[in-house]
Design an enzyme around this catalytic site. Structure first.
Site, PDB file in Angstrom:
ATOM      1  N   HIS A 158      69.442  68.994  20.504  1.00 56.48           N
ATOM      2  CA  HIS A 158      68.328  69.931  20.400  1.00 56.48           C
ATOM      3  C   HIS A 158      68.321  70.783  19.118  1.00 56.48           C
ATOM      4  O   HIS A 158      67.369  70.759  18.349  1.00 56.48           O
ATOM      5  CB  HIS A 158      68.343  70.903  21.593  1.00 56.48           C
TER       6      HIS A 158
HETATM    7  O1  RIB Z   1      67.944  73.457  26.450  1.00 58.48           O
HETATM    8  C1  RIB Z   1      68.709  73.202  25.303  1.00 58.48           C
HETATM    9  C2  RIB Z   1      69.194  74.468  24.690  1.00 58.48           C
HETATM   10  O2  RIB Z   1      70.052  75.144  25.596  1.00 58.48           O
HETATM   11  C3  RIB Z   1      70.063  74.223  23.431  1.00 58.48           C
HETATM   12  O3  RIB Z   1      69.916  75.301  22.547  1.00 58.48           O
HETATM   13  C4  RIB Z   1      71.454  74.195  23.971  1.00 58.48           C
HETATM   14  O4  RIB Z   1      72.433  74.580  22.992  1.00 58.48           O
HETATM   15  C5  RIB Z   1      71.361  75.241  25.047  1.00 58.48           C
HETATM   16  O5  RIB Z   1      71.533  76.508  24.445  1.00 58.48           O
END
Ligand code: RIB
Ligand code: CA
Length: 324
Positions: free
Chosen positions: A249
């Protein structure tokens, strides 16, 4: 440091994908500072992990600890994805360079006021950024923009809520409202959202883990070990075949600033639900083709050239490898 590099303030909760975002930011931007927030793990752990990553890549940037709990919601973490340490899966050295401060919100405010045109890149719960915007309403107009990882048209912590928004919906609402044309005195933005719709298109597949492991140096080996752990915990919670690898992500929020050409986007009005029994933490994206819809406040990323983006991750690992 080339003069044309974007100046980024990274607000993070390392976190495996946060760790990659730190490497990518160090390679392609001018990191003016890292602020940590409670999220994937408690604040002491996310701060420790940020210090570890800073030393591991030899980054010359201050690290400040931010908020240890959300504005209203109870503290909730994601050990089931990132492990209890927040960065399980690899042998990591103890940090050597000391923490630069414990008032991350003040650091955000002071930095954005003293050096206008900084990009805020939050990739964890928005507690620090939301608090900073509340204390300093001039801040949204002083920054180059906000490029966040969070939200989406579906969720991962509930059917409709993504973790970063779900963990602190009230803080997220402050940030999205700060760029809403309907809000009196709102700033122009841009507010860029790398939500699950785009991040699920950027997966750490087995060939990409192998390519990472093939990069010379300790950093690459450490990252490949982290990817193995992250992939195992991620895929073990999904239907067979749902994903080919863990969704990576956070680096996309950085690449949206440094390499915007990799992305497709739409401009939409987005608000954050804070009260719904079943929908708290949802980013409500107005997709209606009705002319009466609200004016957009957010650039919602929809597609990414995943191969090109991962090639940049590998390039960043090579650039940040101190040969250790
Ligand atoms: O949903 C994904 C997010 O949540 C990313 O930033 C991961 O590191 C968690 O923080
Ligand atoms: Ca994160």
């Amino acid at each position: 440091m080339p003069a044309d590099r974007a100046r980024l303030l990274l607000d993070c909760d390392p976190g495996h994908d946060d760790a990659v975002a730190i490497i990518v930011a160090a390679a392609f931007a001018d990191v003016v500072g890292i602020v940590t927030v409670a999220g994937n793990a408690p604040l002491d752990r996310t701060t420790h992990n940020a210090l570890v990553m800073r030393d591991l890549i030899g980054l010359d940037a201050p690290v400040h600890a931010g908020c240890e709990r959300p504005l209203v919601a109870p503290p909730r973490h994601a050990g089931f994805v990132h492990g209890e340490s927040g960065l399980d899966g690899a042998e990591l050295p103890e940090p050597i360079t000391p923490l630069d401060g414990t008032d991350g919100v003040e650091f955000i405010i002071d930095t954005c006021r003293s050096s206008e045109g900084v990009w805020l890149v939050p990739i964890g719960p928005l507690t620090n950024i939301g608090t900073a915007f509340r204390l300093a309403p001039d801040l949204p107009g002083r920054v180059a923009g906000v490029s966040l990882m969070g939200g989406g048209s579906f969720g991962n912590r509930s059917a409709v809520a993504e973790f970063n928004i779900w963990a602190d919906p009230e803080a997220a609402a402050v940030v999205f409202d700060a760029y809403d044309p309907a809000t009196p005195g709102s700033a122009a933005g841009p507010l860029i959202m790398a939500g699950l719709d785009v991040t699920h298109r950027f997966q750490v597949t087995p060939p990409r883990i192998a390519a990472t492991r093939a990069v010379p140096g300790r950093l690459a080996t450490t990252l490949a070990d982290l990817f193995d752990f992250f992939t195992d915990t991620y895929l073990s919670r999904h239907d067979d075949g749902a994903l080919d690898g863990a969704a990576l992500h956070d680096p996309l929020a950085v690449l949206a600033v440094t390499h915007p050409e990799l992305f497709g986007h739409v401009d939409r009005h987005v608000v954050v639900e804070t009260r719904g029994e079943h929908t708290a933490g949802m980013t409500v994206i107005d997709e209606r083709r009705l002319l009466e819809r609200s004016d957009p406040n957010c650039r919602v990323l929809t597609t990414v050239d995943a191969d090109a983006a991962f090639a940049l991750v590998l390039d960043a690992v090579a650039r940040c490898s101190t040969g250790g």
